[in-house]
Design an enzyme around this catalytic site. Structure first.
Site, PDB file in Angstrom:
ATOM      1  N   HIS A  11       0.832  -1.204   0.000  1.00  0.00           N
ATOM      2  CA  HIS A  11       0.000   0.000   0.000  1.00  0.00           C
ATOM      3  C   HIS A  11       0.869   1.258   0.000  1.00  0.00           C
ATOM      4  CE1 HIS A  11      -4.125  -1.695   1.170  1.00  0.00           C
ATOM      5  NE2 HIS A  11      -3.327  -2.740   1.059  1.00  0.00           N
ATOM      6  N   ASP A  51      -6.391   5.645   2.675  1.00  0.00           N
ATOM      7  CA  ASP A  51      -6.624   4.244   2.400  1.00  0.00           C
ATOM      8  C   ASP A  51      -7.995   3.861   2.925  1.00  0.00           C
ATOM      9  OD1 ASP A  51      -5.950   1.660   1.469  1.00  0.00           O
ATOM     10  OD2 ASP A  51      -3.891   1.882   2.166  1.00  0.00           O
TER      11      ASP A  51
END
Length: 496
Positions: free
Chosen positions: A30, A137
């Site tokens: 990520h 996120d």
């Protein structure tokens, strides 16, 4: 007076930059694409991009920036930090999914979604930074509300493709009996209301959060999807020609207010950047090498690594194998036997550069989304070996929809599962047999290569000026600047 950023086609009516704060989840898979997006934003428009991570994850951001800008150049992307909370059972300094022991990885996930543990530090940081826009996120649902209170737009950035994200959503909300009901791992779920060929998933291959659904009692008002619907928009690391039907569905079904498809955000390096493997690859014939890597998270048992080693040896094919297992050693005498045609790498490897090397003919991959995008951009066909999370779903896109590869372990050969305890051992004989068949002249690898090379051309076209991903990046910045202006910020409008 207009400020023009050279080579991008972007200009702004003031030197006042749009300040964007990006907050990724605690996993390398990520953090890296979030940093790549920050680099794209900083280069493509008058944006001041800052990546926010906990202290132990700073090195990951710095590594991406150094690969892009060089060690001796000042990167226009900033880094800021906030504290990772103390978590029972988690050693201090362990702040990344890849650094946690397998038995403790759930603690990272649980901490990330904890309003009590994680929100205070993130909210304090956002308020202190006071950005013009927030890119978050999906784990951090509270950031939508925090941004709303500050009067700034919040965009969610998905590092997972549209296909897998939508499949999980439809399985959870539209097929609750299959996703969370019968515990039999052989029960097959068919993703409902999905375009393209039917997507069938044995329950054992579903992400564990779906398999636990009945236990945790998720409702049809999932907080993650609710936050996404409330967000200013959704950005996805994909491009329209790769997942067109699934990209279009995001807006058609009203799942998001705005959608931006920006990928692949990772830059394409030259094969010369292949590092230690570059010289070795230079000695091999074109399209002869099998590249094997299971990403930054590799929950593979020692017994399975042994079978894989013996299978690669028995295949007779040259291979470059990245092994993320510090304490594992190959079978006795193995390294000597494969010395002339096999290279085992136990440190970080420059995957995009390796895939871009002309000697690489196939990629044995876990189907992590970053790896899928990188192999598509490089035009390299794949043999799939999914392990965890949504990777088994992504495998269906790769093998059944796009046709750019095949399963390494064929249907019916044995039980595969997102749970290591359920996943049967893939024997060396199966590895050797499939690798030999895939790499044979005129075999399935050649057919898959033709399709993936066509997608590679489309990936490159999407990222250049005027391409679909470039246009969406520009539209994202336009929309954020307009939102700032509407909120009373300094007037700054991108030229048409």
């Amino acid at each position: 007076m207009a400020l023009t950023i050279a080579g991008t086609g972007f200009s702004t009516c003031t030197s006042k930059k749009l300040r964007v704060l990006l907050i990724p989840f605690f996993a390398t898979s990520h953090i890296e694409p979030f940093t790549d997006l920050a680099i794209r934003l900083a280069a493509a428009a008058a944006v001041e991009a800052t990546v926010a991570v906990t202290p132990a994850n700073v090195s990951i951001v710095r590594s991406v920036l150094e690969r892009h800008y060089g060690k001796h150049h000042t990167a226009p992307v900033k880094i800021t930090t906030y504290p990772f909370p103390a978590v029972d059972g988690l050693p201090g300094g362990v702040e990344n999914l890849g650094k946690a022991a397998p038995a403790d990885s759930w603690r990272i996930d649980a901490t990330a979604v904890s309003d009590a543990l994680m929100r205070p530090a993130q909210e304090a940081l956002v308020r202190e930074q006071s950005p013009d826009a927030l890119v978050t996120d999906l784990h951090f649902v509270w950031n939508v509300r925090v941004a709303e209170e500050l009067g700034v737009p919040c965009v969610r950035f998905s590092v997972i493709g549209a296909f897998s994200s939508l499949a999980m959503r439809h399985l959870e909300l539209l097929a609750p009996d299959v996703a969370g009901g019968d515990p039999d791992p052989d029960v097959v779920a068919v993703v409902p209301r999905f375009p393209g060929p039917p997507v069938r998933m044995p329950r054992a291959e579903l992400p564990e959060f779906l398999r636990r659904k009945a236990e945790v009692g998720c409702s049809t008002r999932n907080p993650f999807y609710a936050a996404q619907a409330d967000c200013f928009g959704l950005a996805v690391n994909t491009f329209s020609d790769l997942e067109q039907h699934y990209c279009e569905m995001q807006m058609r079904q009203g799942y998001v207010k705005r959608a931006y498809f920006l990928g692949p955000v990772s830059p394409r390096p030259s094969p010369a950047a292949a590092g230690g493997g570059g010289g070795w690859l230079d000695s091999k014939p074109d399209r002869s090498v099998v590249y094997v890597c299971f990403g930054s998270l590799a929950p593979v048992s020692d017994a399975q690594l042994r079978e894989l080693a013996l299978g690669l040896e028995a295949s007779g094919r040259p291979f470059l194998w990245v092994v993320r297992a510090e304490e594992w050693a190959p079978p006795e005498g193995w390294e000597e036997r494969v010395r002339d045609r096999g290279l085992m790498v136990t440190t970080w490897a420059p995957q995009t550069a390796i895939l871009g090397h002309q000697a690489v003919g196939a990629f044995v991959t876990h189907c992590g989304w970053n790896s899928v995008l990188e192999t598509v951009a490089a035009g390299v066909p794949v043999l799939t070996w999914p392990l965890v999370f949504e990777q088994f779903i992504t495998e269906r896109l790769v093998t059944e929809v796009l046709g750019i590869g095949e399963r390494l372990w064929p249907h019916g050969a044995g039980v595969r599962s997102t749970s290591c305890a359920e996943h049967e051992l893939v024997p060396a004989e199966a590895v050797a047999r499939v690798v030999m068949a895939f790499m044979a002249p005129g075999g399935p690898g050649d057919a898959a290569r033709g399709r993936v090379r066509d997608l590679a051309a489309k990936a490159h076209a999407a990222m250049v000026e005027g391409g679909s991903s470039h246009r969406d990046l520009r539209r994202l910045v336009d929309d954020l600047v307009e939102a700032r202006s509407a909120a009373g910020g300094i007037k700054s409008v991108l030229a048409p």
